[in-house]
Design an enzyme around this catalytic site. Structure first.
Site, PDB file in Angstrom:
ATOM      1  N   CYS A   4     -10.123  43.192  80.124  1.00  0.00           N
ATOM      2  CA  CYS A   4     -10.818  43.473  78.863  1.00  0.00           C
ATOM      3  C   CYS A   4      -9.961  44.345  77.953  1.00  0.00           C
ATOM      4  O   CYS A   4     -10.055  44.254  76.726  1.00  0.00           O
ATOM      5  CB  CYS A   4     -12.170  44.127  79.131  1.00  0.00           C
ATOM      6  SG  CYS A   4     -12.089  45.648  80.104  1.00  0.00           S
ATOM      7  N   CYS A  29      18.865  74.920  70.027  1.00  0.00           N
ATOM      8  CA  CYS A  29      19.303  75.356  68.701  1.00  0.00           C
ATOM      9  C   CYS A  29      20.829  75.277  68.623  1.00  0.00           C
ATOM     10  O   CYS A  29      21.534  75.928  69.417  1.00  0.00           O
ATOM     11  CB  CYS A  29      18.835  76.789  68.432  1.00  0.00           C
ATOM     12  SG  CYS A  29      19.428  77.451  66.855  1.00  0.00           S
ATOM     13  N   HIS A  38     -15.000  49.827  80.146  1.00  0.00           N
ATOM     14  CA  HIS A  38     -14.900  48.499  79.541  1.00  0.00           C
ATOM     15  C   HIS A  38     -14.383  48.624  78.114  1.00  0.00           C
ATOM     16  O   HIS A  38     -14.705  49.576  77.396  1.00  0.00           O
ATOM     17  CB  HIS A  38     -16.283  47.841  79.551  1.00  0.00           C
ATOM     18  CG  HIS A  38     -16.283  46.429  79.053  1.00  0.00           C
ATOM     19  ND1 HIS A  38     -15.489  45.438  79.591  1.00  0.00           N
ATOM     20  CD2 HIS A  38     -16.991  45.838  78.043  1.00  0.00           C
ATOM     21  CE1 HIS A  38     -15.706  44.299  78.950  1.00  0.00           C
ATOM     22  NE2 HIS A  38     -16.605  44.522  78.009  1.00  0.00           N
ATOM     23  N   CYS A  57      17.222  82.690  65.056  1.00  0.00           N
ATOM     24  CA  CYS A  57      18.180  82.693  63.937  1.00  0.00           C
ATOM     25  C   CYS A  57      17.616  82.061  62.673  1.00  0.00           C
ATOM     26  O   CYS A  57      18.312  81.971  61.661  1.00  0.00           O
ATOM     27  CB  CYS A  57      19.467  81.993  64.341  1.00  0.00           C
ATOM     28  SG  CYS A  57      19.272  80.193  64.554  1.00  0.00           S
ATOM     29  N   CYS A 100      14.016  77.751  64.348  1.00  0.00           N
ATOM     30  CA  CYS A 100      14.388  78.610  65.477  1.00  0.00           C
ATOM     31  C   CYS A 100      13.779  79.998  65.279  1.00  0.00           C
ATOM     32  O   CYS A 100      13.934  80.596  64.200  1.00  0.00           O
ATOM     33  CB  CYS A 100      15.909  78.711  65.584  1.00  0.00           C
ATOM     34  SG  CYS A 100      16.466  79.813  66.909  1.00  0.00           S
ATOM     35  N   CYS A 120      22.264  78.972  67.880  1.00  0.00           N
ATOM     36  CA  CYS A 120      22.207  79.934  68.983  1.00  0.00           C
ATOM     37  C   CYS A 120      22.888  79.416  70.244  1.00  0.00           C
ATOM     38  O   CYS A 120      23.154  80.180  71.172  1.00  0.00           O
ATOM     39  CB  CYS A 120      20.756  80.280  69.311  1.00  0.00           C
ATOM     40  SG  CYS A 120      19.832  80.986  67.937  1.00  0.00           S
TER      41      CYS A 120
END
Length: 963
Positions: free
Chosen positions: A311, A799, A881, A464, A461, A802
């Site tokens: 179904c 990042c 169903h 930073c 981030c 970083c």
């Protein structure tokens, strides 16, 4: 052999852990046999041997001993050992290879009377082969051509061949081996297909759950009984056979597919069931294979037969079928020029061709309903997850189908390599256009033209402040629903007062709360202090788990039977109490041996006894008092010749501690010490006074006790050792588990089954639940989708500034939207402990959904949509169903599609809590023009207004057969 069916000579825990650990890494091989084990038993075994590195604190403790392998929790019928429906791997059962099973069987044995549940590994996939264990076998309905009313059910593996089925049918219908036969595949009401390739497997032949097979023995003169009928139906198509729309119901609806193929767990071969169930009148008396004259049906109003839990597929197909741009594309045969058979990511055009053939049947106006057998077979070949007959997800099928159609119809023959670029401060419009053009260089199809839009994703981030902006294509929107903040639990409270029956309560607790929250909520309703409550999960007459107060409620699944016991941490005199789990067991003689077996029954107890009084006698008194409510007084002729010592059940003290020798042999030496009427207990067994007392009592019957005690494992399936009966304190703690063993006669005479199972309903159960305003607007879901969130610690972002992973903030926005907007409402949620479905009503507009305010492209055109289809799901996760609502493009009317049944619908019926996937069509004057290759936000393309869609549809309800 140890009690409970296991062997005493088993290796130590470390050896078991090592040997099984290696075997559990066995890879699946086609044709190999694997065994199902109840996950509860297997988890208990893992605790016992310290299988998991984080759970090695109580390795080898007697109370953790799992006892014989017990799969009773997997059976819907313990007698036939038929598997329950919708069992889930790892949650309900674990799969182990044959060698691992044999080791566990040798070490622990199996509960008497249970047969192993063995299944074969089958292979799926056309290009990438994928092996999986076939847990549920396929149920087929078998009959003989001469007697179509005699229908037999039999289970087969998808790896079985047609020859295997024919051999089984010959045996069932007593057809001699030398007599020629033909095998016919019968479906719908009067359509047949000969199964002539005997080396084909069940999977190759496309047989489905509940399929009817007819065996036809040859006449003695060499003719075939169905020869005339066969010639009449020889013009029937070989794929996706259909029946006349005049047939409003299948003449063999009584043998239609059950929700899932259970298989027969007693079948150790894993091939097919030796047990055969007989149906009633499986076919009508008329067995005519000639198709009825075709009657005109409104194109598109074609039901889809349920092939056994399909179904979900039918619902998805009806939604796509009523997506006008895609359906027109296939009906006009535009796909033929664009099939890409060389795309390594595609399916050689076979999915596109199978879908095209099905769509043409559904819109031919000839068929009231069709059976999409060949389409499902093709889907199963390329997507093994859809090859079985278990319930699946309509949205997951849609995702696969849209992706499969896209790759099969991709106009790009050779995809170029493109390097992804970051925004680096460039204007959004420039970056978005670049992203879309790059996407179209690799992906160019009718699916992209119709269904693809563009997201904007922004990451920041936290360290930073680096901002990363990317634009990504999407094919459908998955929108979260606002989570419920609480949940309703129905639990049973067992009070400490033995005169009170257990009471069922309905409590509201925080969705992510702790067990302590459950106790506090229950305390407010019952008046019992929360600190005196112990929360347990009762399963198969034993404690599956005793929860700690700080454990999360997400460990408790909705289907768990939760019993909360009132216990006493201190006695009335202030002394410390120990609370002991106690199971009821009945000792039964095993027919194959002289030893006895124990069968668990009834509701387990938690009994509190003062530590300084923890002797066998005080324990017996405490248990008798605890069960006094359902101990009945037998009729004079029921109790036998020996009086019964009822202890605290009738307020008396022990009159005699003598027990039946066969039941309490290990307590023999302590009888005199537990008796007050036969002496002080200080006499030596060999003293004159003791001997005189024994002689005095020898001539009269000695009272029997209701039950005897055994120290058992936490499963109650294996005895650990006997209890001290010398009057000394028992060395028991809260982790010890006791069983009270009854013989069959005593249980029958004194144990009141009906009263023991009777409980009260608290007013919280009788009052209707307060219905909060749970409906939310679709716009609320969209706003939640576009809300900024912080990434989780397990899903960080790397990042580039970083040079490390960060829990950045993330925000999704909509940049451009497609011509057909598919919205997936994320109703299902699950974690490692439980699954849930959100039944929140999402109020979505049928007309005029304005998405313009959610599109962040300032130069975007207006985005206004009208609803054209809805995929519905009723029931819980993994079960239930699927149906669909869809708007017919020719007459503009709404219809309800429920497998083979199609009926007229009203707009006010469409918005329900079952709505799962929504299909919206953008308002556009020239929508049905050939899809352009332009950016999705551009103004070209449009929609032919529904008022111009003329048709001669019939408004009557179509009632068709549901397989």
């Amino acid at each position: 052999m140890a009690e409970g069916g296991g062997y005493r000579e088993r290796p130590d825990a470390e050896t078991q852990k090592s040997e099984l650990g290696a075997l559990m890494r066995t890879t699946l091989q086609r044709g190999a046999q694997w065994y199902l084990i109840d996950s509860r038993w297997f988890k208990q075994w893992k605790k016992y041997v310290g299988f998991d590195s984080w759970d090695m604190y109580n390795v080898g403790e007697h109370n953790l001993y799992p006892g014989p392998i017990d799969n009773s929790g997997l059976f819907s019928d313990p007698e036939s050992q038929t598997l329950k429906e919708h069992l889930i791997d790892e949650l309900d059962y674990v799969l182990v290879p044959a060698e691992a099973w044999n080791k566990l069987l040798n070490w622990y044995g199996c509960v008497e009377g249970q047969q192993p549940i063995v299944r074969k590994v089958v292979e799926h996939g056309l290009f990438v082969k994928h092996c999986k264990v076939e847990v549920y076998l396929l149920e087929l309905k078998l009959c003989e051509n001469s007697d179509p009313t005699n229908v037999l059910s039999c289970h087969f593996s998808k790896a079985d061949t047609i020859a295997t089925i024919e051999k089984e049918m010959r045996k069932l219908f007593n057809i001699p081996a030398e007599r020629e036969t033909r095998l016919w595949n019968k479906y719908m009401s009067n359509t047949y297909e000969q199964l002539s390739k005997l080396d084909n497997t069940v999977q190759d032949a496309g047989l489905y759950q509940g399929q009817v097979l007819v065996i036809e023995p040859q006449n003695e003169d060499g003719t075939w009984p169905r020869q005339t009928q066969q010639s009449k139906s020889s013009t029937a198509p070989s794929r996706n056979f259909t029946t006349s729309p005049k047939s409003s119901a299948s003449p063999y609806s009584s043998v239609s597919a059950s929700p899932i193929a259970n298989g027969d767990s007693t079948n150790t071969s894993g091939m097919h069931s030796s047990g055969v169930s007989r149906g009633g009148s499986g076919f009508s008396a008329s067995y005519n294979c000639q198709e009825s004259p075709l009657t005109h049906v409104q194109p598109g109003l074609c039901g889809l037969g349920n092939l056994g839990n399909t179904c979900f597929m039918n619902s998805a197909l009806q939604c796509l079928s009523n997506t006008a741009p895609l359906t027109d594309y296939f009906l006009k045969d535009e796909y033929e020029a664009e099939i890409n058979r060389d795309n390594p990511l595609g399916m050689k055009g076979e999915i596109a061709e199978a879908y095209a053939e099905l769509i043409k049947q559904m819109w031919s106006g000839r068929d009231a309903h069709v059976a999409p057998r060949m389409f499902k077979t093709q889907v199963g070949r390329f997507a093994p997850q859809f090859s079985g007959y278990q319930q699946q997800d309509s949205q997951e099928l849609l995702a696969f189908l849209l992706d499969g159609l896209h790759e099969d119809l991709n106009r790009v023959k050779k995809k170029p390599y493109l390097e992804l670029k970051d925004a680096n401060g460039r204007p959004d419009a420039v970056v978005a256009k670049e992203a879309w053009e790059n996407h179209r260089l690799r992906n160019d199809s009718v699916i992209v033209d119709t269904f693809h839009g563009l997201f904007k994703s922004t990451l920041v981030c936290p360290e930073c402040a680096k901002v990363s902006v990317t634009f990504d294509p999407f094919c459908y929107l998955t929108l979260p629903l606002p989570l419920k903040k609480d949940r309703v639990m129905e639990i049973f409270l067992v009070p400490a007062d033995p005169r009170c029956r257990p009471t069922q309560y309905r409590v509201v607790v925080p969705l992510m709360g702790a067990v302590s929250d459950l106790c506090e909520a229950l305390s407010k309703l019952s008046g019992i202090a929360a600190e005196n409550m112990v929360v347990t999960d009762v399963y198969n007459h034993r404690f599956h788990k005793i929860f700690q107060m700080d454990e999360g409620l997400n460990h408790i699944m909705p289907r768990d039977d939760i019993f909360v016991y009132e216990v006493c941490s201190t006695s009335p005199d202030g002394s410390e109490c120990v609370t002991l789990p106690v199971y009821f067991r009945e000792r039964k003689s095993r027919p194959s041996s002289t030893s006895t077996g124990a069968v668990l029954y009834g509701q387990p107890l938690l009994v509190s006894v003062p530590k300084h009084k923890l002797t066998l006698e005080s324990l017996y008194q405490a248990v008798c008092e605890r069960i006094s409510r359902y101990i009945k007084q037998p009729l004079p002729d029921e109790s036998g010749s020996s009086p019964l010592e009822l202890g605290a059940c009738n307020g008396s003290r022990s009159g005699c501690a003598g027990e039946d020798e066969e039941e309490m042999e290990h307590q023999e030496e302590g009888r005199e010490q537990l008796s007050e009427t036969e002496g002080s207990g200080d006499d030596e067994p060999g003293s004159d006074h003791g001997e005189a007392t024994q002689k005095k009592n020898k001539g009269r019957p000695c009272p029997r006790r209701l039950f005897t005690f055994s120290l058992v494992n936490s499963y109650g399936t294996a005895d650990i050792n006997s209890l001290a009966t010398d009057g000394k304190l028992l060395k028991l703690n809260s982790r010890s588990t006791l069983a009270i063993d009854w013989d069959s006669e005593t249980r029958s005479c004194y144990y009141n089954e009906q009263e023991s199972e009777t409980y009260e309903k608290h007013v919280s159960m009788l009052q209707p639940q307060k219905k909060k305003k749970t409906a939310v607007a679709l716009r609320d879901c969209i706003e939640l989708f576009t809300t900024m969130e912080t990434l989780g610690e397990h899903d960080p972002w790397y990042c580039p500034n970083c040079k490390k992973h960060q829990q950045a903030t993330k925000k999704f926005d909509l940049w451009s939207l497609p011509k057909i907007l598919v919205v997936h409402l994320k109703r299902f949620s699950y974690n490692r402990y439980w699954r849930d479905k959100l039944d929140t009503v999402v109020e979505f507009p049928v007309r005029g959904l304005n998405m313009s305010e959610f599109v962040c492209d300032p130069s975007a055109r207006p985005y206004v949509y009208d609803l054209i289809a809805v995929s519905n799901h009723y029931g819980a996760m993994g079960v239930g169903h699927y149906t669909a609502y869809a708007k017919n493009k020719l007459n503009g009317k709404w219809y309800y599609f429920d497998d083979s049944n199609v009926s007229l619908a009203c707009e006010d019926q469409i918005v329900t809590k079952a709505a799962y996937v929504l299909f919206y069509q953008r308002r556009d004057d020239e929508f049905h023009k050939t899809p352009s290759l332009s950016f999705p936000g551009s103004s070209d393309g449009g929609a032919r207004p529904s008022s111009s869609q003329q048709g001669t549809g019939d408004d009557e309800t179509y009632s068709m057969d549901t397989n």
